[in-house]
Design an enzyme around this catalytic site. Structure first.
Site, PDB file in Angstrom:
ATOM      1  N   LYS A 107      30.162  20.872  40.872  1.00 23.15           N
ATOM      2  CA  LYS A 107      30.147  22.084  40.038  1.00 23.15           C
ATOM      3  C   LYS A 107      29.464  21.787  38.701  1.00 23.15           C
ATOM      4  O   LYS A 107      28.637  22.559  38.221  1.00 23.15           O
ATOM      5  CB  LYS A 107      31.597  22.513  39.803  1.00 23.15           C
ATOM      6  CG  LYS A 107      31.761  23.974  39.478  1.00 23.15           C
ATOM      7  CD  LYS A 107      33.247  24.278  39.512  1.00 23.15           C
ATOM      8  CE  LYS A 107      33.526  25.690  39.131  1.00 23.15           C
ATOM      9  NZ  LYS A 107      34.952  25.924  38.939  1.00 23.15           N
ATOM     10  N   GLY A 166      44.506  43.897  43.961  1.00 25.52           N
ATOM     11  CA  GLY A 166      44.399  42.558  44.525  1.00 25.52           C
ATOM     12  C   GLY A 166      43.945  41.654  43.401  1.00 25.52           C
ATOM     13  O   GLY A 166      44.126  41.965  42.232  1.00 25.52           O
ATOM     14  N   CYS A 214      45.233  37.675  39.648  1.00 22.68           N
ATOM     15  CA  CYS A 214      46.189  37.753  38.532  1.00 22.68           C
ATOM     16  C   CYS A 214      47.431  38.591  38.793  1.00 22.68           C
ATOM     17  O   CYS A 214      48.544  38.109  38.602  1.00 22.68           O
ATOM     18  CB  CYS A 214      45.480  38.287  37.296  1.00 22.68           C
ATOM     19  SG  CYS A 214      44.392  37.057  36.597  1.00 22.68           S
ATOM     20  N   LYS A 260      51.164  37.978  27.836  1.00 20.88           N
ATOM     21  CA  LYS A 260      50.240  37.947  28.980  1.00 20.88           C
ATOM     22  C   LYS A 260      50.898  38.497  30.253  1.00 20.88           C
ATOM     23  O   LYS A 260      50.355  39.358  30.940  1.00 20.88           O
ATOM     24  CB  LYS A 260      49.759  36.506  29.181  1.00 20.88           C
ATOM     25  CG  LYS A 260      49.003  36.255  30.432  1.00 20.88           C
ATOM     26  CD  LYS A 260      47.636  36.890  30.402  1.00 20.88           C
ATOM     27  CE  LYS A 260      47.042  36.903  31.782  1.00 20.88           C
ATOM     28  NZ  LYS A 260      45.654  36.909  31.858  1.00 20.88           N
ATOM     29  N   PHE A 266      42.658  38.130  28.407  1.00 26.16           N
ATOM     30  CA  PHE A 266      42.891  39.412  29.069  1.00 26.16           C
ATOM     31  C   PHE A 266      41.631  39.881  29.786  1.00 26.16           C
ATOM     32  O   PHE A 266      41.421  41.063  29.977  1.00 26.16           O
ATOM     33  CB  PHE A 266      43.325  40.454  28.026  1.00 26.16           C
ATOM     34  CG  PHE A 266      44.558  40.044  27.269  1.00 26.16           C
ATOM     35  CD1 PHE A 266      45.807  40.121  27.860  1.00 26.16           C
ATOM     36  CD2 PHE A 266      44.470  39.547  25.978  1.00 26.16           C
ATOM     37  CE1 PHE A 266      46.957  39.718  27.174  1.00 26.16           C
ATOM     38  CE2 PHE A 266      45.612  39.152  25.284  1.00 26.16           C
ATOM     39  CZ  PHE A 266      46.851  39.234  25.879  1.00 26.16           C
ATOM     40  N   VAL A 308      37.852  31.936  33.624  1.00 22.66           N
ATOM     41  CA  VAL A 308      38.319  31.953  32.234  1.00 22.66           C
ATOM     42  C   VAL A 308      37.608  30.881  31.409  1.00 22.66           C
ATOM     43  O   VAL A 308      37.059  31.165  30.335  1.00 22.66           O
ATOM     44  CB  VAL A 308      39.852  31.738  32.196  1.00 22.66           C
ATOM     45  CG1 VAL A 308      40.340  31.621  30.755  1.00 22.66           C
ATOM     46  CG2 VAL A 308      40.557  32.877  32.894  1.00 22.66           C
ATOM     47  N   ARG A 346      38.872  40.840  32.424  1.00 21.82           N
ATOM     48  CA  ARG A 346      38.807  41.325  33.806  1.00 21.82           C
ATOM     49  C   ARG A 346      37.580  40.742  34.467  1.00 21.82           C
ATOM     50  O   ARG A 346      36.507  40.702  33.843  1.00 21.82           O
ATOM     51  CB  ARG A 346      38.646  42.852  33.831  1.00 21.82           C
ATOM     52  CG  ARG A 346      39.848  43.632  33.388  1.00 21.82           C
ATOM     53  CD  ARG A 346      39.418  45.035  33.008  1.00 21.82           C
ATOM     54  NE  ARG A 346      38.406  45.014  31.956  1.00 21.82           N
ATOM     55  CZ  ARG A 346      37.605  46.034  31.648  1.00 21.82           C
ATOM     56  NH1 ARG A 346      37.669  47.144  32.319  1.00 21.82           N
ATOM     57  NH2 ARG A 346      36.728  45.939  30.660  1.00 21.82           N
TER      58      ARG A 346
HETATM   59  C1  UDX Z   1      43.400  41.646  35.482  1.00 21.86           C
HETATM   60  C2  UDX Z   1      43.699  42.217  34.093  1.00 21.86           C
HETATM   61  O1  UDX Z   1      43.121  43.539  33.976  1.00 21.86           O
HETATM   62  C3  UDX Z   1      43.162  41.292  33.014  1.00 21.86           C
HETATM   63  O2  UDX Z   1      43.508  41.787  31.720  1.00 21.86           O
HETATM   64  C4  UDX Z   1      43.794  39.908  33.228  1.00 21.86           C
HETATM   65  O3  UDX Z   1      43.423  39.007  32.278  1.00 21.86           O
HETATM   66  C5  UDX Z   1      43.427  39.398  34.614  1.00 21.86           C
HETATM   67  O4  UDX Z   1      43.906  40.325  35.587  1.00 21.86           O
HETATM   68  P1  UDX Z   1      41.305  41.583  37.128  1.00 21.86           P
HETATM   69  O5  UDX Z   1      42.285  41.043  38.130  1.00 21.86           O
HETATM   70  O6  UDX Z   1      40.008  40.889  36.937  1.00 21.86           O
HETATM   71  O7  UDX Z   1      41.991  41.649  35.675  1.00 21.86           O
HETATM   72  O8  UDX Z   1      40.948  43.082  37.555  1.00 21.86           O
HETATM   73  P2  UDX Z   1      41.406  44.552  37.155  1.00 21.86           P
HETATM   74  O9  UDX Z   1      40.240  45.296  36.667  1.00 21.86           O
HETATM   75  O10 UDX Z   1      42.603  44.555  36.305  1.00 21.86           O
HETATM   76  O11 UDX Z   1      41.761  45.142  38.599  1.00 21.86           O
HETATM   77  C6  UDX Z   1      42.795  44.556  39.394  1.00 21.86           C
HETATM   78  C7  UDX Z   1      42.955  45.310  40.693  1.00 21.86           C
HETATM   79  O12 UDX Z   1      43.525  46.599  40.477  1.00 21.86           O
HETATM   80  C8  UDX Z   1      41.657  45.561  41.476  1.00 21.86           C
HETATM   81  O13 UDX Z   1      41.912  45.294  42.841  1.00 21.86           O
HETATM   82  C9  UDX Z   1      41.366  47.025  41.253  1.00 21.86           C
HETATM   83  O14 UDX Z   1      40.640  47.580  42.310  1.00 21.86           O
HETATM   84  C10 UDX Z   1      42.773  47.588  41.153  1.00 21.86           C
HETATM   85  N1  UDX Z   1      42.873  48.823  40.369  1.00 21.86           N
HETATM   86  C11 UDX Z   1      42.549  48.842  39.059  1.00 21.86           C
HETATM   87  C12 UDX Z   1      43.375  49.979  40.978  1.00 21.86           C
HETATM   88  O15 UDX Z   1      43.700  49.992  42.167  1.00 21.86           O
HETATM   89  N2  UDX Z   1      43.522  51.111  40.217  1.00 21.86           N
HETATM   90  C13 UDX Z   1      43.194  51.149  38.897  1.00 21.86           C
HETATM   91  O16 UDX Z   1      43.368  52.216  38.280  1.00 21.86           O
HETATM   92  C14 UDX Z   1      42.691  49.977  38.301  1.00 21.86           C
END
Ligand code: UDX
Length: 446
Positions: free
Chosen positions: A35, A272, A275, A219, A149, A11, A151
């Site tokens: 880092k 997974g 978040c 959030k 938000f 972030v 990803r």
């Molecule tokens: C998430 C939120 O989307 C983001 O807005 C927030 O700020 C942080 O958390 P992130 O954890 O980076 O982002 O990934 P994301 O794309 O949301 O996917 C999360 C998990 O869900 C992944 O393991 C993905 O494989 C899984 N997923 C996603 C599914 O199993 N099915 C889906 O339809 C979408």
């Protein structure tokens, strides 16, 4: 504007790089000396598409330091973007946030500084951070909440081209300053990076101006909703499997209803990452503090855990015996385009398979080195290619939806495998193509 960012994780670094790209003067602060040295040397410590290019482009506007006093005194806006890992009873561990707040308080010198909570923090943290800074500060400041938000894997795009920006503050001057900061994004007036063009049809970005508590809750509510959308489709997926329905068609059929929407309806092994698990646990913990239950959110968490068990049980049913079998896993990262392994379903499944006496061969396009480093005691056999994973395998399980796995030469995979079982944990493989390759494609079942 002069901006400081505390914390150079996903972030912090993304926010810093994007704001510097927009023309702000950004100083990133992190207590991790090595880092900061790597960042100063142009190295990016995390894998995130376009981040390296963006930092390079923004280089004249971005500095890295371990010293708060080099950053805070001249800043108009200070973002706190430190980690808030899950602590005891599901509530987040706020140690780093507390330390950051005190350090910021010690160094405030400006006429008026806005301190922004960018980390995902429990509701009420804005006030808490404000009180911590007050204990130390000798200059005027105000605290705002500005949840992110983004990803992983799409962090830059989500920051430069967001669906909305949420700002929580109880002070007009603060909201106005943050509006000025984000104006190029709100109006989409910056020139898009050549490697990340502006999405077609992208218009002005809505700015939601709310009070502190509302912004903080947005959030959690957003992440919990996305998590439960995935768990919902996975629950329906189990029933679909039993009644002989095709979950992909079902997802398409419901997703075209604009009230539902077609995103986050990809059934499979489940979510997974850093978040969804953490934020849903925190939401349940916060509700408990107020004597409330959150049965829907809790159910989403249970369904998600059950999917991992289900994957192993599906394989057990198919192979009858797991002890002594060789199982190949395609994908380790919790999602594609990242090497992040936090709460990765693949690692959980690997552990369960090892516990049952199977040998586990794994491949991931970018997360293998990190996995070796972070899981030294896990007896995984790391393979350089997907084909190597298939060698002598009694079954191959697709765990992460990397596109390159969809496009593998599955005929070749079939030749290498001992028995032709492929469990598609992400519903991304084409049945007809797999059957043509002589493979028996199975999906998760209860
Ligand atoms: C998430 C939120 O989307 C983001 O807005 C927030 O700020 C942080 O958390 P992130 O954890 O980076 O982002 O990934 P994301 O794309 O949301 O996917 C999360 C998990 O869900 C992944 O393991 C993905 O494989 C899984 N997923 C996603 C599914 O199993 N099915 C889906 O339809 C979408």
């Amino acid at each position: 504007m002069n901006v400081s960012i505390i914390g150079t994780g996903y972030v912090g670094l993304t926010t810093g790089a994007c704001l510097a790209y927009l023309g702000h003067h950004v100083t990133c602060v992190d207590t991790d000396q090595s880092k900061i040295e790597r960042l100063e040397g142009g190295e990016i410590p995390i894998y995130e598409p376009c981040l390296k290019e963006l930092v390079q482009d923004a280089r004249p506007n971005i500095k890295f330091t371990t010293a708060y006093e080099e950053a805070i005194p001249q800043s108009e806006v200070v973002f706190i973007a430190v980690g808030t890992p899950t602590g005891q009873n599901g509530a987040p561990d706020l140690r780093y946030l507390q330390a950051a707040a005190y350090n910021v308080g010690d160094c405030l010198r400006g006429e008026f500084t806005v301190v922004v909570n960018k980390s995902t923090v429990p509701i009420g943290s804005g006030n808490w951070v404000g009180s911590l800074i007050s204990e130390r500060a000798k200059a005027a400041f105000s605290v705002a909440s500005n949840p992110e938000f983004l990803r992983e894997g799409a962090a830059i795009s989500d920051t430069l081209y967001p669906d909305r920006i949420v700002v929580g503050s109880d002070c007009k001057k603060t909201a106005a300053l943050l509006y000025t900061l984000y104006r190029p994004i709100i109006e989409q007036s910056f020139s898009a990076p050549r490697y990340l063009p502006r999405p077609e049809g992208m218009g002005a970005v809505p700015l939601i101006s709310a009070d502190l508590a509302s912004a903080e809750l947005v959030k959690y509510a957003a992440n919990a909703f996305l998590a439960l959308k995935i768990s919902y489709i996975n629950e329906i997926g189990c029933l679909a499997n039993r009644v002989g329905a095709d979950i992909e068609q079902v997802a398409k059929g419901i997703g075209l209803d604009r009230r539902i929407g077609n995103r986050f309806l990809q059934a499979g092994i489940g979510w997974g990452g850093s978040c969804f698990g953490k934020d849903t646990a925190a939401l349940v913990a916060t509700a408990k503090e107020y004597g409330l239950e959150m049965p829907i959110v809790e159910a989403a968490r249970e369904v998600n855990q059950a999917q991992r068990e289900r994957a192993v049980n599906t394989l057990l049913r198919e192979l009858k015996i797991l002890k002594g079998r060789t199982i190949g896993l395609l994908g380790l990262a919790f999602k594609p385009d990242t090497d992040d392994l936090r709460d990765a379903p693949a690692l959980d499944v690997a552990r369960k398979l090892l516990e049952r006496g199977a040998r586990v061969r794994v491949h991931d396009p970018i997360a293998m080195e990190r996995s070796r480093r972070e899981n030294p005691s896990l007896a995984l056999c790391y393979c350089e290619t997907a084909e190597e994973v298939a060698c002598g395998a009694d079954a191959v399980m697709l765990m992460t939806e990397w596109l390159e796995y969809r496009d593998l030469k599955w005929e070749v995979m079939a030749e290498y495998m001992k028995s032709p079982v492929v469990l598609d944990g992400r519903h991304m493989l084409n049945r007809a193509r797999m059957e043509k390759a002589g493979l028996n494609l199975i999906s998760l079942s209860s």
